[in-house]
Scaffold this motif. Sequence first.
Motif, short mmCIF file in Angstrom:
data_model
loop_
_atom_site.label_atom_id
_atom_site.label_comp_id
_atom_site.label_asym_id
_atom_site.label_seq_id
_atom_site.Cartn_x
_atom_site.Cartn_y
_atom_site.Cartn_z
N THR A 1 -106.00 2.92 -29.31
CA THR A 1 -104.67 2.30 -29.27
C THR A 1 -103.60 3.34 -29.54
O THR A 1 -102.56 3.37 -28.88
CB THR A 1 -104.57 1.17 -30.32
N LEU A 2 -103.86 4.23 -30.50
CA LEU A 2 -102.91 5.29 -30.82
C LEU A 2 -102.81 6.29 -29.67
O LEU A 2 -101.72 6.73 -29.31
CB LEU A 2 -103.35 5.99 -32.10
N ALA B 1 -100.68 4.81 -27.03
CA ALA B 1 -99.27 4.79 -27.43
C ALA B 1 -98.63 6.17 -27.25
O ALA B 1 -97.47 6.28 -26.84
CB ALA B 1 -99.14 4.34 -28.89
N ASN C 1 -98.36 6.94 -23.55
CA ASN C 1 -97.51 5.91 -22.94
C ASN C 1 -98.13 5.27 -21.71
O ASN C 1 -97.45 4.90 -20.78
CB ASN C 1 -96.13 6.50 -22.59
N TRP D 1 -93.66 15.36 -26.07
CA TRP D 1 -92.80 14.95 -27.19
C TRP D 1 -91.78 16.05 -27.44
O TRP D 1 -92.15 17.20 -27.61
CB TRP D 1 -93.64 14.68 -28.44
N ASN E 1 -103.44 4.39 -40.00
CA ASN E 1 -103.06 3.41 -38.98
C ASN E 1 -103.03 1.99 -39.54
O ASN E 1 -103.54 1.71 -40.63
CB ASN E 1 -104.04 3.51 -37.81
N ALA F 1 -100.16 1.90 -34.56
CA ALA F 1 -100.30 2.13 -33.13
C ALA F 1 -99.93 0.88 -32.34
O ALA F 1 -99.28 0.95 -31.31
CB ALA F 1 -101.73 2.54 -32.80
N GLN G 1 -97.82 -1.52 -33.19
CA GLN G 1 -96.38 -1.82 -33.27
C GLN G 1 -95.53 -0.61 -32.90
O GLN G 1 -94.30 -0.69 -32.92
CB GLN G 1 -96.02 -2.28 -34.68
N ALA G 2 -96.16 0.52 -32.59
CA ALA G 2 -95.46 1.78 -32.27
C ALA G 2 -94.51 2.19 -33.39
O ALA G 2 -93.39 2.61 -33.16
CB ALA G 2 -94.71 1.65 -30.94
N LEU H 1 -94.64 6.72 -35.15
CA LEU H 1 -95.23 7.68 -34.22
C LEU H 1 -94.40 8.96 -34.13
O LEU H 1 -94.95 10.05 -33.95
CB LEU H 1 -95.38 7.06 -32.83
#
Length: 200
Positions: A18-19, A22, A25, A48, A122, A150, A152-153, A156
């Motif tokens: 999941t991370l 995220a 994307n 990033w 997490n 992850a 709920q974002a 990050l």
Amino acid sequence: MAKPLVAVVGRPNVGKSTLFNAIVNKRISIVEDIPGVTRDRIYFDAEWLNREFTMIDTGGIEFITENSHVIPKMMRLQAELAIEEADVILFVTDVKTGVTEDDVKVANLLRRTKKPVVLAVNKVDSVKRDTLAIYEFYELGIGDPLPVSAGQALGLGDMLDQIIANFPEKDIHEEEDDAIKVAIIGKPNVGKSSLINKIL
């Protein structure tokens, strides 16, 4: 120049995939509530703050006995290969279960690599509510635990800042070109091109 590699590692069911999704994307890695869905290494490029890098998702690291099934053994092997080639390791843990025996074993494994490790805690949906639980992860001795969610974002950005801060120096500043540059000039038809061709 090759992009820095970031390996996402941890025990099963802490939210690594999941991370991973995220950060890149995109929904690249399959996410399920059962362990063992991610078995092989999965690579995908991310960015990033104008820094490009490649994420590597891995299956959960389990510390298993000789009598264990072959799949957990192969998953751990794949994770160890990702760790070996990574420039930075993202160690994902789970605030809801707290520090487990396997977390401690993974931390010990990562410490021996002498590579930079970013510790993500997490499933932190509320830092205020989970403050004490987050502090528990200092006992891993792997650095400051960074609270993230992850799903709920959340958090990050701080985590990614820490990751890119650990990229190799040679990637941050382009290597200076120390080649000597020579210009061949002259009036037309004196053989400049023939001279260049001869030199090359």
